[in-house]
Design a protein around this motif. Structure first.
Motif, mmCIF file in Angstrom:
data_model
loop_
_atom_site.group_PDB
_atom_site.id
_atom_site.type_symbol
_atom_site.label_atom_id
_atom_site.label_comp_id
_atom_site.label_asym_id
_atom_site.label_seq_id
_atom_site.Cartn_x
_atom_site.Cartn_y
_atom_site.Cartn_z
ATOM 1 N N SER A 292 9.598 -7.444 17.267
ATOM 2 C CA SER A 292 8.502 -6.844 18.033
ATOM 3 C C SER A 292 7.138 -7.048 17.405
ATOM 4 C CB SER A 292 8.747 -5.337 18.186
ATOM 5 O OG SER A 292 8.682 -4.702 16.908
ATOM 6 N N ASN A 293 7.116 -7.430 16.130
ATOM 7 C CA ASN A 293 5.867 -7.503 15.364
ATOM 8 C C ASN A 293 5.143 -6.158 15.320
ATOM 9 O OD1 ASN A 293 6.127 -10.633 16.225
ATOM 10 N ND2 ASN A 293 5.012 -10.406 14.293
ATOM 11 N N LEU A 294 5.946 -5.091 15.385
ATOM 12 C CA LEU A 294 5.425 -3.730 15.269
ATOM 13 C C LEU A 294 6.027 -3.068 14.035
ATOM 14 C CD1 LEU A 294 5.766 -2.499 18.975
ATOM 15 C CD2 LEU A 294 3.652 -3.165 17.813
ATOM 16 N N VAL A 295 5.208 -2.308 13.316
ATOM 17 C CA VAL A 295 5.678 -1.561 12.153
ATOM 18 C C VAL A 295 5.281 -0.102 12.327
ATOM 19 C CG1 VAL A 295 5.368 -1.187 9.669
ATOM 20 C CG2 VAL A 295 5.598 -3.513 10.558
ATOM 21 N N GLY A 296 6.229 0.799 12.125
ATOM 22 C CA GLY A 296 5.949 2.227 12.217
ATOM 23 C C GLY A 296 5.529 2.782 10.865
ATOM 24 N N LEU B 29 -0.854 -5.825 6.932
ATOM 25 C CA LEU B 29 0.090 -6.215 7.984
ATOM 26 C C LEU B 29 -0.592 -6.971 9.124
ATOM 27 C CD1 LEU B 29 2.411 -3.080 8.218
ATOM 28 C CD2 LEU B 29 2.823 -5.237 7.038
ATOM 29 N N ASN B 30 -1.815 -6.575 9.483
ATOM 30 C CA ASN B 30 -2.543 -7.269 10.555
ATOM 31 C C ASN B 30 -2.759 -8.735 10.217
ATOM 32 O OD1 ASN B 30 -4.732 -4.518 11.650
ATOM 33 N ND2 ASN B 30 -2.574 -4.927 12.029
ATOM 34 N N GLU B 31 -3.018 -9.022 8.946
ATOM 35 C CA GLU B 31 -3.226 -10.411 8.517
ATOM 36 C C GLU B 31 -1.990 -11.269 8.752
ATOM 37 O OE1 GLU B 31 -4.435 -10.469 4.462
ATOM 38 O OE2 GLU B 31 -6.448 -9.666 4.849
ATOM 39 N N LYS B 32 -0.823 -10.633 8.781
ATOM 40 C CA LYS B 32 0.437 -11.355 8.992
ATOM 41 C C LYS B 32 0.946 -11.238 10.427
ATOM 42 C CE LYS B 32 0.729 -12.713 4.727
ATOM 43 N NZ LYS B 32 0.620 -14.144 4.369
ATOM 44 N N GLY B 33 0.086 -10.751 11.333
ATOM 45 C CA GLY B 33 0.445 -10.713 12.749
ATOM 46 C C GLY B 33 1.197 -9.481 13.196
ATOM 47 N N TYR B 34 1.247 -8.440 12.372
ATOM 48 C CA TYR B 34 1.933 -7.203 12.748
ATOM 49 C C TYR B 34 0.930 -6.140 13.186
ATOM 50 C CZ TYR B 34 6.215 -8.984 10.583
ATOM 51 O OH TYR B 34 7.319 -9.734 10.268
ATOM 52 N N VAL C 165 10.698 -1.191 16.419
ATOM 53 C CA VAL C 165 9.831 -1.624 15.322
ATOM 54 C C VAL C 165 10.630 -2.480 14.350
ATOM 55 C CG1 VAL C 165 8.231 0.325 15.468
ATOM 56 C CG2 VAL C 165 10.300 0.520 14.043
ATOM 57 N N ASP C 166 9.935 -3.406 13.694
ATOM 58 C CA ASP C 166 10.596 -4.298 12.738
ATOM 59 C C ASP C 166 10.812 -3.634 11.387
ATOM 60 O OD1 ASP C 166 10.658 -6.355 14.607
ATOM 61 O OD2 ASP C 166 8.673 -7.097 14.026
ATOM 62 N N GLY C 167 10.038 -2.596 11.096
ATOM 63 C CA GLY C 167 10.166 -1.904 9.826
ATOM 64 C C GLY C 167 9.445 -0.578 9.865
ATOM 65 N N ILE C 168 9.737 0.297 8.909
ATOM 66 C CA ILE C 168 9.103 1.617 8.847
ATOM 67 C C ILE C 168 8.646 1.901 7.416
ATOM 68 C CG2 ILE C 168 9.489 4.117 9.035
ATOM 69 C CD1 ILE C 168 11.339 3.576 11.387
ATOM 70 N N ILE C 169 7.392 2.367 7.307
ATOM 71 C CA ILE C 169 6.842 2.821 6.032
ATOM 72 C C ILE C 169 6.578 4.315 6.194
ATOM 73 C CG2 ILE C 169 4.934 2.600 4.388
ATOM 74 C CD1 ILE C 169 4.509 -0.241 5.415
ATOM 75 N N ALA C 170 7.087 5.144 5.288
ATOM 76 C CA ALA C 170 7.011 6.585 5.532
ATOM 77 C C ALA C 170 6.769 7.409 4.272
ATOM 78 C CB ALA C 170 8.305 7.062 6.202
ATOM 79 N N SER C 171 6.124 8.565 4.495
ATOM 80 C CA SER C 171 5.999 9.611 3.489
ATOM 81 C C SER C 171 6.530 10.889 4.135
ATOM 82 C CB SER C 171 4.540 9.777 3.064
ATOM 83 O OG SER C 171 4.423 10.724 2.030
ATOM 84 N N MET C 172 7.480 11.532 3.513
ATOM 85 C CA MET C 172 8.227 12.619 4.145
ATOM 86 C C MET C 172 7.423 13.905 4.319
ATOM 87 S SD MET C 172 11.940 12.332 2.347
ATOM 88 C CE MET C 172 12.972 10.872 2.587
ATOM 89 N N ALA C 173 7.818 14.667 5.336
ATOM 90 C CA ALA C 173 7.228 15.984 5.591
ATOM 91 C C ALA C 173 7.706 16.978 4.541
ATOM 92 C CB ALA C 173 7.623 16.473 6.985
ATOM 93 N N ASN C 174 6.904 18.001 4.294
ATOM 94 C CA ASN C 174 7.285 19.039 3.334
ATOM 95 C C ASN C 174 8.575 19.745 3.733
ATOM 96 O OD1 ASN C 174 5.484 18.967 1.206
ATOM 97 N ND2 ASN C 174 3.976 20.281 2.197
#
Length: 346
Positions: free
Chosen positions: A64-68, A90-95, A121-130
Motif C-alpha cells: 500500500s505504501n502506507l505506514v501507520g 518515509l516520504n523520501e522513499k515513497g511512503y 499498511v505496510d508497517g507500523i511504528i508505535a509508542s504505547m498508551a499509558n
C-alpha cells in the motif's frame, strides 16, 4: 437527498469506449498502454473527479505504501517532532504516513491498530498508551507478518525493534545533579510502573538514592499519567506531608509544569525551597520562569532511526535481520529550577 455516486474505473471506460482493464493499466502508467490513451484516461478521470481505491489497489499489489504511526498524544512536542522526522524519512522513499492518537487509552489504541491493519499498511511504528498492559493487539500485528517498530514506550516481551533513551541512567543523572545541589529529600512524580520506561525511571531513582545514602520512601513516589493536572494534584499531596521534600523529579515535563504552578501559588521559592526537574525537554521548559531543568530525549534522532529501521525491514522482508534495540544516551539540560547552590551563592 440522494448520495452522489462515486466514480469508478468502469465509468471512465464507458466514456472512452475501452475496457476497465485498459483504464486500470493507464492509471498505473503501464508501458503497453499508449500515451494517447493514458492522456485521455487521466483527463476523463479528472473531469469525473475519480478517486482511486487505495485499499483495493493494496489488496491487488500486496503493498500500500502506507505506514501507520501510533502515538499517545499529539500535543507533545516530543511526539510531534518524532512524527515530523518519520514522515520526512518515509516520504523520501515513497511512503505516506497515517497517524493515530491513543490519548493514553488502551481501547482506542486497539481500535487504531485494527483500522491500520484494515487499511493494509505496510508497517507500523508505535509508542504505547499509558493504559496498555495487555500486548495482544501488538502480537496481532506481528502474527500478520507486518513489521512493527516501537519507540520510547515499548515492551521487551514483544521481541521487536525498539528505539529510545536510557531511562534508568536518566534518573541517575537527575538524582546526582540534585544531590550536588544539596537536596536530601527527593520526591518522584512517576509514570505508571507497568510501562517499561517509567519502571526503569523509578528503578533508576531508587538505586541512585541508595547510592547517595538518601532515604527511599514510598510516600515520595506517586504514579500518574503525568499530565499538568496530575502534577498539580501530586505536588499538593507532597506539600501536605509533614516532612516536605526539598526537590521533586517529575518523569514528564507537563507534570513538572503543574507542580511548578502549585509551588508558585503557595509562594514556595523554586529552587531555593524546593528544586524541580522534569523529563522530555519540551520547548516550554526554557520559556517559563524559572526555566525547568529537564532530560533531553533526542526526539528527532528517535524518529529518524525508527523510520530507517522500518525501511530496512520493508526492503528485506524475508531476510533474518537481527533486532535493532538502539538505546540513546541520556542528557540532562540544567536550568534555573534546580540550580539551588548557584542561586544561593549569587
Amino acid at each position: 437527498m440522494a448520495t452522489k455516486k462515486k466514480t469508478t474505473i468502469k465509468d471512465i471506460a464507458n466514456v472512452l469506449g475501452i475496457t476497465p482493464s485498459a483504464v486500470s493499466k493507464a492509471l498505473s502508467n503501464h508501458p503497453r498502454i499508449s500515451d494517447k490513451t493514458k492522456t485521455a484516461v487521466l483527463q476523463i478521470a479528472q473531469n469525473l473527479n475519480y478517486q482511486p481505491n487505495h485499499l483495493a489497489s493494496a489488496l491487488r499489489k500486496g503493498k500500500s505504501n502506507l505506514v501507520g504511526v501510533i502515538i499517545p498524544k499529539a500535543n507533545s512536542h516530543f511526539f510531534s517532532s518524532i512524527i515530523e522526522k518519520i514522515e520526512e524519512v518515509l516520504n523520501e522513499k515513497g511512503y505516506n504516513v497515517i497517524i493515530a492518537q491513543s490519548n493514553e487509552s488502551y481501547n482506542k489504541e486497539c481500535k487504531s491498530i485494527d483500522a491500520l491493519l484494515y487499511t493494509q499498511v505496510d508497517g507500523i511504528i508505535a509508542s504505547m498508551a499509558n493504559e496498555t498492559v495487555k500486548l495482544d493487539y501488538y502480537e496481532k500485528i506481528k502474527s500478520k507478518g507486518i513489521p512493527l517498530i516501537l519507540f520510547d514506550r515499548g515492551e521487551n516481551d514483544l521481541n521487536v525493534d525498539y528505539v529510545g533513551i536510557d531511562d534508568y541512567l536518566s534518573s541517575h543523572l537527575v538524582i546526582e545533579h540534585l544531590v550536588e545541589q544539596g537536596c536530601k529529600r527527593i520526591a518522584h512524580i512517576a509514570g505508571f510502573s507497568h510501562t517499561r520506561i517509567y519502571k526503569n525511571r523509578i528503578r533508576g531513582y531508587r538505586d541512585a538514592l541508595e547510592k547517595f545514602g538518601l532515604p527511599i520512601e514510598d510516600s515520595l513516589i506517586i504514579e500518574s499519567n503525568l499530565g499538568i493536572e496530575d502534577g498539580r494534584r501530586i505536588m499538593q499531596q507532597l506539600l501536605e506531608q509533614k516532612n516536605k521534600p526539598d526537590a521533586v523529579y517529575a518523569a514528564g515535563d507537563y507534570a513538572a509544569l503543574g507542580a511548578l504552578q502549585v509551588l508558585q501559588e503557595n509562594h514556595i521559592n523554586v529552587p531555593e525551597d524546593i528544586a524541580l526537574v522534569g523529563f522530555t525537554n519540551e520547548p516550554f521548559t526554557s520559556l517559563v520562569t524559572p526555566s525547568i531543568t529537564s532530560v533531553e530525549q533526542h526526539s528527532e534522532q528517535i524518529g529518524k532511526v525508527a523510520a530507517e529501521t522500518l525501511l530496512k525491514r520493508l526492503d528485506s522482508p524475508n531476510e533474518k535481520v537481527s533486532l535493532n534495540k538502539l538505546i540513546l544516551p541520556a542528557e540532562l539540560i540544567i536550568r534555573s529550577s534546580s540550580k539551588k547552590l548557584i542561586n544561593n551563592i549569587l
